[in-house]
Enzyme design. Structure first.
Site, PDB file in Angstrom:
ATOM      1  CB  CYS A 289     -24.666  33.338 -85.350  1.00 12.02           C
ATOM      2  SG  CYS A 289     -24.000  32.005 -86.356  1.00 12.02           S
TER       3      CYS A 289
ATOM      4  CB  CYS B 275     -27.681  34.206 -79.361  1.00  9.96           C
ATOM      5  SG  CYS B 275     -28.997  33.038 -78.990  1.00  9.96           S
ATOM      6  CG  HIS B 276     -23.565  35.607 -80.942  1.00 11.03           C
ATOM      7  ND1 HIS B 276     -22.794  35.573 -79.805  1.00 11.03           N
ATOM      8  CD2 HIS B 276     -23.838  34.315 -81.245  1.00 11.03           C
ATOM      9  CE1 HIS B 276     -22.598  34.307 -79.438  1.00 11.03           C
ATOM     10  NE2 HIS B 276     -23.231  33.525 -80.305  1.00 11.03           N
TER      11      HIS B 276
ATOM     12  CG  MET C  38     -21.927  28.143 -78.353  1.00  4.74           C
ATOM     13  SD  MET C  38     -22.268  29.359 -79.641  1.00  4.74           S
ATOM     14  CE  MET C  38     -21.452  28.570 -81.036  1.00  4.74           C
TER      15      MET C  38
ATOM     16  CG  HIS D  34     -35.162  36.608 -74.914  1.00  3.72           C
ATOM     17  ND1 HIS D  34     -34.599  36.867 -76.138  1.00  3.72           N
ATOM     18  CD2 HIS D  34     -35.657  35.363 -74.992  1.00  3.72           C
ATOM     19  CE1 HIS D  34     -34.765  35.809 -76.933  1.00  3.72           C
ATOM     20  NE2 HIS D  34     -35.410  34.879 -76.243  1.00  3.72           N
TER      21      HIS D  34
ATOM     22  CG  HIS E 148     -35.754  30.991 -72.517  1.00  7.46           C
ATOM     23  ND1 HIS E 148     -36.903  30.355 -72.928  1.00  7.46           N
ATOM     24  CD2 HIS E 148     -35.267  31.638 -73.609  1.00  7.46           C
ATOM     25  CE1 HIS E 148     -37.086  30.591 -74.227  1.00  7.46           C
ATOM     26  NE2 HIS E 148     -36.091  31.370 -74.664  1.00  7.46           N
TER      27      HIS E 148
HETATM   28 FE1  DHE Z   1     -37.720  31.949 -79.583  1.00  8.98          FE
HETATM   29  C1  DHE Z   1     -40.644  33.157 -78.206  1.00  8.98           C
HETATM   30  C2  DHE Z   1     -36.495  35.113 -79.714  1.00  8.98           C
HETATM   31  C3  DHE Z   1     -34.652  30.706 -80.477  1.00  8.98           C
HETATM   32  C4  DHE Z   1     -39.084  28.862 -79.899  1.00  8.98           C
HETATM   33  N1  DHE Z   1     -38.429  33.774 -79.055  1.00  8.98           N
HETATM   34  C5  DHE Z   1     -39.656  34.062 -78.467  1.00  8.98           C
HETATM   35  C6  DHE Z   1     -39.735  35.465 -78.204  1.00  8.98           C
HETATM   36  C7  DHE Z   1     -38.571  36.027 -78.635  1.00  8.98           C
HETATM   37  C8  DHE Z   1     -37.753  34.970 -79.170  1.00  8.98           C
HETATM   38  C9  DHE Z   1     -38.176  37.482 -78.590  1.00  8.98           C
HETATM   39  C10 DHE Z   1     -40.909  36.178 -77.553  1.00  8.98           C
HETATM   40  C11 DHE Z   1     -41.993  36.489 -78.550  1.00  8.98           C
HETATM   41  C12 DHE Z   1     -43.192  37.164 -77.887  1.00  8.98           C
HETATM   42  O1  DHE Z   1     -43.658  36.668 -76.858  1.00  8.98           O
HETATM   43  O2  DHE Z   1     -43.647  38.178 -78.394  1.00  8.98           O
HETATM   44  N2  DHE Z   1     -35.872  32.755 -79.984  1.00  8.98           N
HETATM   45  C13 DHE Z   1     -35.602  34.079 -79.991  1.00  8.98           C
HETATM   46  C14 DHE Z   1     -34.213  34.299 -80.342  1.00  8.98           C
HETATM   47  O3  DHE Z   1     -33.663  35.412 -80.530  1.00  8.98           O
HETATM   48  C15 DHE Z   1     -33.542  32.979 -80.318  1.00  8.98           C
HETATM   49  C16 DHE Z   1     -32.758  32.857 -79.016  1.00  8.98           C
HETATM   50  C17 DHE Z   1     -32.516  32.739 -81.420  1.00  8.98           C
HETATM   51  C18 DHE Z   1     -33.032  32.896 -82.829  1.00  8.98           C
HETATM   52  O4  DHE Z   1     -32.209  32.982 -83.742  1.00  8.98           O
HETATM   53  O5  DHE Z   1     -34.234  32.943 -83.048  1.00  8.98           O
HETATM   54  C19 DHE Z   1     -34.759  32.047 -80.295  1.00  8.98           C
HETATM   55  N3  DHE Z   1     -36.984  30.094 -80.084  1.00  8.98           N
HETATM   56  C20 DHE Z   1     -35.720  29.816 -80.429  1.00  8.98           C
HETATM   57  C21 DHE Z   1     -35.565  28.415 -80.783  1.00  8.98           C
HETATM   58  O6  DHE Z   1     -34.506  27.859 -81.188  1.00  8.98           O
HETATM   59  C22 DHE Z   1     -36.863  27.747 -80.510  1.00  8.98           C
HETATM   60  C23 DHE Z   1     -36.698  26.827 -79.312  1.00  8.98           C
HETATM   61  C24 DHE Z   1     -37.374  26.899 -81.665  1.00  8.98           C
HETATM   62  C25 DHE Z   1     -37.810  27.673 -82.877  1.00  8.98           C
HETATM   63  O7  DHE Z   1     -38.904  27.403 -83.354  1.00  8.98           O
HETATM   64  O8  DHE Z   1     -37.044  28.519 -83.338  1.00  8.98           O
HETATM   65  C26 DHE Z   1     -37.735  28.956 -80.153  1.00  8.98           C
HETATM   66  N4  DHE Z   1     -39.531  31.163 -79.129  1.00  8.98           N
HETATM   67  C27 DHE Z   1     -39.898  29.861 -79.379  1.00  8.98           C
HETATM   68  C28 DHE Z   1     -41.281  29.681 -78.991  1.00  8.98           C
HETATM   69  C29 DHE Z   1     -41.731  30.912 -78.478  1.00  8.98           C
HETATM   70  C30 DHE Z   1     -40.612  31.823 -78.588  1.00  8.98           C
HETATM   71  C31 DHE Z   1     -42.062  28.372 -79.083  1.00  8.98           C
HETATM   72  C32 DHE Z   1     -43.123  31.239 -77.943  1.00  8.98           C
HETATM   73  C33 DHE Z   1     -43.294  30.744 -76.540  1.00  8.98           C
HETATM   74  C34 DHE Z   1     -44.692  31.009 -76.030  1.00  8.98           C
HETATM   75  O9  DHE Z   1     -45.260  30.074 -75.419  1.00  8.98           O
HETATM   76  O10 DHE Z   1     -45.194  32.107 -76.220  1.00  8.98           O
END
Ligand code: DHE
Length: 562
Positions: A60, A63-64, A107, A352, A394
């Site tokens: 959680c 996001c929160h 959510m 983000h 996003h």
């Molecule tokens: Fe991510 C990038 C944060 C959930 C897969 N994710 C990012 C970035 C942030 C972030 C800040 C940018 C990094 C950068 O470029 O320096 N992500 C978060 C969260 O806070 C969130 C919403 C909830 C959490 O608890 O993490 C979250 N993210 C997810 C997922 O559920 C995803 C779909 C699957 C996973 O592996 O957790 C996911 N996030 C990704 C991916 C990137 C990413 C694949 C990089 C994308 C790219 O092409 O650069």
């Protein structure tokens, strides 16, 4: 005959009245029970509290917020915050229903997906009605203690020991296994699988491409050497309890050669960034990011570092601070004066993810609480503009596409609506205008990532967070010239997960897509498509391929090709 019919009719009416009354009574009893449950003071045992804290942190807090003051998701405070209702006002059953079924704005349906059991859902419903526990400290001393140099630089190869084309390697995040799999992009063979730590989030490469850096939700950064015969982890350190971003220094010019000298890790909890030596991961500097919202409003201790990118034109990292809406242009040329030399630009909340425009001069980042894209002129260290887009943009890093009508465009999708927005980036009257909104098929949003490549005429988009299973498993391919849909690809029936995140190979003629299944089922896969014919040309699967999500091609990541 007539009399018999009348009797039957009367009997039915009486039976219906009795049944309605008993239904009403059942409803009343249920309501009474719920009222009683709600009026009970919510309490948790120490063991339940510990379990709830762990679940909250893992599922959680992203996001929160760890302090539950809200970010991408609303605040979750027992007495509300003036903007969002108090969690207590929903009652335990109301919260159970939300956590089980999710909400259309993004959510997730944690209960329905089976990620949280019914008992865990109820535990979380109670936990969020209690005051948030304090955030533990994590200081530079602790970062230093966590540092492990496994293979010193002197013991590493001086030239590639592998015969494979390592520049076309793919690093694939195996999210719930806490592992990174490395594939040979030419042969599609698995090269190795490495234990990198809890819920690895992303990979970035050194600017040479020789090293992968992984960052996990446990704040652990790992350095992987791709020149070894079989890639190995050569160093690791823990930058914070929780992190999402890592980036290397990429500048080489009149101000010095900083290529692959430092890396930066952005901490979610506690909120700070840490600079490490890029070759050994020796911790060098920790800078806190707490501050006032937009530089002048309410003070936020939880001011988490979201995306980070490195400029190729200046010794600068663009660091996006989520809660305060501040973009920091961190000048790393003198680590002793790093904070002093940082330009801090107020923009919008909550920052983000984002990426470079085609020219590499502008950085575009989502402010997802206000449905905007912020544009930073990194060269001139100023806010260029803020653009209205759709609900909860996003972009990932976004993607750059070109056509005759609009020139270069930077593209983002949205979690909150089925819309892909193309923003013109070339100088001229249309610069920073939304020149096209592509409406995605079907209802709802749920897009997480978009991707194209300079050698391709296609724009790819996933729908991983849509509430309908059919759409979660669809991949949409658009023509970059006409911006029309060319084809909707479907995940083969054999694999059960959602389609998520696309990555091109080095040549830009094939696209890798993850099928993100459940962690305890062997239904995940990496699907590899021919970008020209859009045919599925290869599938990687196996019981070891647990929850693949992000994929990073060495060459494209090192050269910021997206
Ligand atoms: Fe991510 C990038 C944060 C959930 C897969 N994710 C990012 C970035 C942030 C972030 C800040 C940018 C990094 C950068 O470029 O320096 N992500 C978060 C969260 O806070 C969130 C919403 C909830 C959490 O608890 O993490 C979250 N993210 C997810 C997922 O559920 C995803 C779909 C699957 C996973 O592996 O957790 C996911 N996030 C990704 C991916 C990137 C990413 C694949 C990089 C994308 C790219 O092409 O650069």
């Amino acid at each position: 005959m007539k009399t018999t019919k009348l009797w039957v009719f009367l009997l039915v009416v009486v039976a219906m009245t009795i049944s309605c009354k008993s239904e009403n009574k059942k409803d009343e009893t249920k309501k009474e029970e719920v009222k009683k449950e709600e009026s009970k003071e919510v309490t948790l045992t120490d063991a339940e509290m510990e379990k709830a804290k762990k679940i909250f942190f893992n599922t959680c807090a992203g996001c929160h917020g760890t302090t539950r003051k809200g970010a991408t998701g609303p605040s979750l405070l027992p007495d509300g915050d003036g903007k969002f209702a108090s969690t207590k006002s929903f009652g335990t059953d109301g919260l159970v229903s939300i956590i089980t079924n999710g909400l259309p704005g993004g959510m997730p349906d944690w209960g329905k997906q089976g990620i949280l059991s019914p008992d865990e859902v109820r535990l979380m419903a109670k936990f969020i009605q209690l005051p948030p526990p304090p955030v533990p400290k994590y200081t530079m001393d602790e970062v230093k203690k966590s540092w492990k140099l496994i293979i010193p630089v002197a013991d590493r190869p001086t030239k590639p020991m592998t015969k494979r084309n390592w520049k076309n390697f793919f690093g694939v995040v195996l999210r719930d296994a806490g592992k990174v799999a490395i594939f040979d992009g030419d042969t599609k063979e698995k090269v190795t699988v490495l234990n990198t730590g809890f819920a690895v989030h992303i990979l970035r490469t050194s600017s040479s491409g020789r090293y992968f850096y992984s960052i996990g939700r446990d704040g652990k950064v790992t350095l992987i050497d791709l020149w070894m015969e079989t890639p190995k982890i050569v160093a690791e350190a823990k930058a914070s309890f929780d992190a999402r971003s890592v980036e290397v220094s990429k500048y080489n010019g009149s101000k010095g050669n900083f290529k692959d000298k430092y890396i930066i890790v952005g901490g979610y909890t506690p909120s700070h960034y840490v600079v490490f030596d890029a070759m050994t991961l020796k911790p060098l500097k920790l800078v806190k990011t707490d501050g006032k919202v937009l530089g002048k409003g309410e003070y936020r201790e939880e001011a988490r570092v979201a995306s980070i990118v490195a400029s190729h034109k200046d010794p600068i990292w663009v660091v996006n601070v989520k809660e305060t809406g501040m973009v920091y242009l961190v000048d790393y040329s003198d680590l002793d004066k790093i904070d002093e030399n940082t330009a801090k630009i107020p923009t919008a909340q909550f920052l983000h993810d984002g990426g470079w425009d085609h020219s590499g001069k502008y950085f575009l980042v989502a402010a997802n609480a206000v449905n905007k894209i912020v544009v930073i002129d990194v060269e001139n260290k100023k806010l260029e503009t803020i653009i209205d887009v759709g609900v909860k943009p996003h972009p990932g890093r976004g993607t750059n596409i070109h056509n005759k009508k609009h020139g270069w465009m930077w593209v983002t999708g949205h979690i909150g609506e089925g819309k892909i927005t193309c923003i013109a980036t070339d100088k001229g009257p249309n610069q920073w205008k939304v020149v096209k909104n592509i409406k995605m098929e079907g209802s709802g949003g749920g897009n997480l990532f978009v991707k194209s490549h300079p050698n391709s005429k296609h724009l790819w988009a996933d729908r991983a967070l849509n509430t309908q299973v059919k759409l979660q498993r669809s991949i949409y391919v658009y023509d970059t010239e006409t911006l029309d849909l060319v084809k909707t690809l479907k995940v083969p029936e054999k694999y059960k997960g959602r389609a998520v995140h696309m990555e091109y190979n080095k040549a830009g003629d094939e696209v890798w897509v993850s099928c993100w299944g459940k962690k305890d089922e062997t239904t995940s896969a990496v699907l590899i498509y021919n970008d020209k014919t859009l045919e599925l040309k290869h599938v990687i699967d196996g019981d070891w391929l647990v929850t693949p999500t992000g994929k990073f091609n060495v060459y494209n990541t090192a050269h910021d090709i997206y």
